[in-house]
Design a protein around this motif. Structure first.
Motif, mmCIF file in Angstrom:
data_model
loop_
_atom_site.group_PDB
_atom_site.id
_atom_site.type_symbol
_atom_site.label_atom_id
_atom_site.label_comp_id
_atom_site.label_asym_id
_atom_site.label_seq_id
_atom_site.Cartn_x
_atom_site.Cartn_y
_atom_site.Cartn_z
ATOM 1 N N ALA A 144 6.676 52.901 31.866
ATOM 2 C CA ALA A 144 8.086 52.836 31.463
ATOM 3 C C ALA A 144 8.765 54.186 31.259
ATOM 4 O O ALA A 144 9.912 54.362 31.690
ATOM 5 C CB ALA A 144 8.256 51.956 30.228
ATOM 6 N N PRO A 145 8.120 55.175 30.644
ATOM 7 C CA PRO A 145 8.827 56.447 30.415
ATOM 8 C C PRO A 145 9.290 57.167 31.682
ATOM 9 O O PRO A 145 10.224 57.959 31.613
ATOM 10 C CB PRO A 145 7.792 57.296 29.649
ATOM 11 C CG PRO A 145 6.927 56.287 28.975
ATOM 12 C CD PRO A 145 6.828 55.149 29.952
ATOM 13 N N VAL A 146 8.659 56.890 32.828
ATOM 14 C CA VAL A 146 9.062 57.592 34.052
ATOM 15 C C VAL A 146 9.728 56.669 35.077
ATOM 16 O O VAL A 146 10.021 57.090 36.193
ATOM 17 C CB VAL A 146 7.865 58.333 34.709
ATOM 18 C CG1 VAL A 146 7.422 59.487 33.835
ATOM 19 C CG2 VAL A 146 6.731 57.385 35.033
ATOM 20 N N LEU A 147 9.963 55.438 34.693
ATOM 21 C CA LEU A 147 10.628 54.517 35.610
ATOM 22 C C LEU A 147 12.137 54.678 35.519
ATOM 23 O O LEU A 147 12.677 55.112 34.502
ATOM 24 C CB LEU A 147 10.222 53.077 35.310
ATOM 25 C CG LEU A 147 8.736 52.764 35.482
ATOM 26 C CD1 LEU A 147 8.471 51.292 35.197
ATOM 27 C CD2 LEU A 147 8.233 53.148 36.865
ATOM 28 N N LEU A 152 14.837 49.227 37.323
ATOM 29 C CA LEU A 152 13.943 48.276 36.668
ATOM 30 C C LEU A 152 14.733 47.070 36.164
ATOM 31 O O LEU A 152 14.337 45.921 36.403
ATOM 32 C CB LEU A 152 13.205 48.959 35.512
ATOM 33 C CG LEU A 152 12.213 48.089 34.750
ATOM 34 C CD1 LEU A 152 11.097 47.589 35.667
ATOM 35 C CD2 LEU A 152 11.635 48.872 33.568
ATOM 36 N N PHE A 153 15.845 47.329 35.513
ATOM 37 C CA PHE A 153 16.689 46.230 35.005
ATOM 38 C C PHE A 153 17.142 45.326 36.155
ATOM 39 O O PHE A 153 17.027 44.097 36.072
ATOM 40 C CB PHE A 153 17.899 46.807 34.265
ATOM 41 C CG PHE A 153 18.875 45.768 33.810
ATOM 42 C CD1 PHE A 153 18.610 44.983 32.687
ATOM 43 C CD2 PHE A 153 20.050 45.557 34.499
ATOM 44 C CE1 PHE A 153 19.496 44.004 32.267
ATOM 45 C CE2 PHE A 153 20.948 44.580 34.091
ATOM 46 C CZ PHE A 153 20.670 43.811 32.977
ATOM 47 N N ASP A 154 17.629 45.911 37.227
ATOM 48 C CA ASP A 154 18.117 45.136 38.364
ATOM 49 C C ASP A 154 17.009 44.302 38.999
ATOM 50 O O ASP A 154 17.215 43.136 39.346
ATOM 51 C CB ASP A 154 18.743 46.048 39.418
ATOM 52 C CG ASP A 154 20.035 46.699 38.945
ATOM 53 O OD1 ASP A 154 20.613 46.238 37.925
ATOM 54 O OD2 ASP A 154 20.457 47.691 39.574
ATOM 55 N N LEU A 155 15.829 44.896 39.144
ATOM 56 C CA LEU A 155 14.713 44.171 39.764
ATOM 57 C C LEU A 155 14.210 43.046 38.873
ATOM 58 O O LEU A 155 13.920 41.946 39.350
ATOM 59 C CB LEU A 155 13.575 45.128 40.094
ATOM 60 C CG LEU A 155 13.842 46.107 41.237
ATOM 61 C CD1 LEU A 155 12.755 47.174 41.300
ATOM 62 C CD2 LEU A 155 13.959 45.377 42.556
ATOM 63 N N LEU A 156 14.113 43.293 37.583
ATOM 64 C CA LEU A 156 13.651 42.253 36.675
ATOM 65 C C LEU A 156 14.675 41.133 36.532
ATOM 66 O O LEU A 156 14.309 39.959 36.415
ATOM 67 C CB LEU A 156 13.307 42.837 35.299
ATOM 68 C CG LEU A 156 12.119 43.797 35.285
ATOM 69 C CD1 LEU A 156 11.935 44.379 33.895
ATOM 70 C CD2 LEU A 156 10.854 43.121 35.776
ATOM 71 N N LYS A 157 15.945 41.483 36.557
ATOM 72 C CA LYS A 157 17.010 40.497 36.477
ATOM 73 C C LYS A 157 16.999 39.576 37.706
ATOM 74 O O LYS A 157 17.269 38.396 37.601
ATOM 75 C CB LYS A 157 18.362 41.217 36.358
ATOM 76 C CG LYS A 157 19.541 40.288 36.130
ATOM 77 C CD LYS A 157 20.808 41.068 35.905
ATOM 78 C CE LYS A 157 21.281 41.642 37.199
ATOM 79 N NZ LYS A 157 22.594 42.252 37.170
#
Length: 159
Positions: A144-147, A152-157
């Protein structure tokens, strides 16, 4: 945590050192490797895959002795073991035809022209690392610290 690699390929040692120094931002979370030729990179990728580990991103120059960066990326695209690897072409000497091949045959993810800005390289690699982790189903939390947060939000959504 899965062991992931980011590989830099560049035949000019001082440029390779600069790329590696900039990518050191990720080194707490992934293994960084350097190669001075595309053939060396392909051999390293094969060894990583043989060990059951994964390469997430390859950043490569184009004009190098032997195999070019575009030829390396085409080879990776056509080899089923490596088709999910994210690819960045970092060059200032690709011709128009080379660029078309990089897009159409190798399906590169990003083209960054030399000289580049460090922030640009870091952002693009972060985006691609994020995409690789989510697309392969790896747990993203340890990285998470380097993502790239928006990616990430768009892909998980979109799941």
């Amino acid at each position: 945590m899965e062991r992931l690699y980011i590989i830099s390929v560049e035949d000019q040692k001082e440029v390779l050192n600069t790329i590696s120094e900039q990518l050191s931002h990720f080194e707490e979370y992934v293994t960084l490797e350097e190669c001075e030729t595309a053939n060396e990179a392909y051999d390293l990728l094969t060894e990583i895959e043989r060990k059951g580990e994964q390469t997430a991103v390859v950043v490569s120059d184009h004009v190098m002795p032997g195999m070019t960066g575009v030829e390396l990326f085409i080879k990776l695209k056509s080899d089923g073991r490596f088709e999910g690897i994210k690819k960045v072409l970092l060059t200032g000497q690709a011709t128009h035809a080379d660029t078309i091949d990089a897009i159409n045959k190798a399906q590169i993810d990003f083209y960054i022209e030399k000289p580049w800005q460090s922030d640009t390289l870091l952002e693009k690699v972060s985006i691609l690392l994020t995409r690789y982790i989510v697309e392969t189903g790896l747990a993203y939390e340890p990285f998470a610290p380097v993502l790239h947060k928006q990616t990430l939000f768009d892909l998980l959504k979109g799941r």
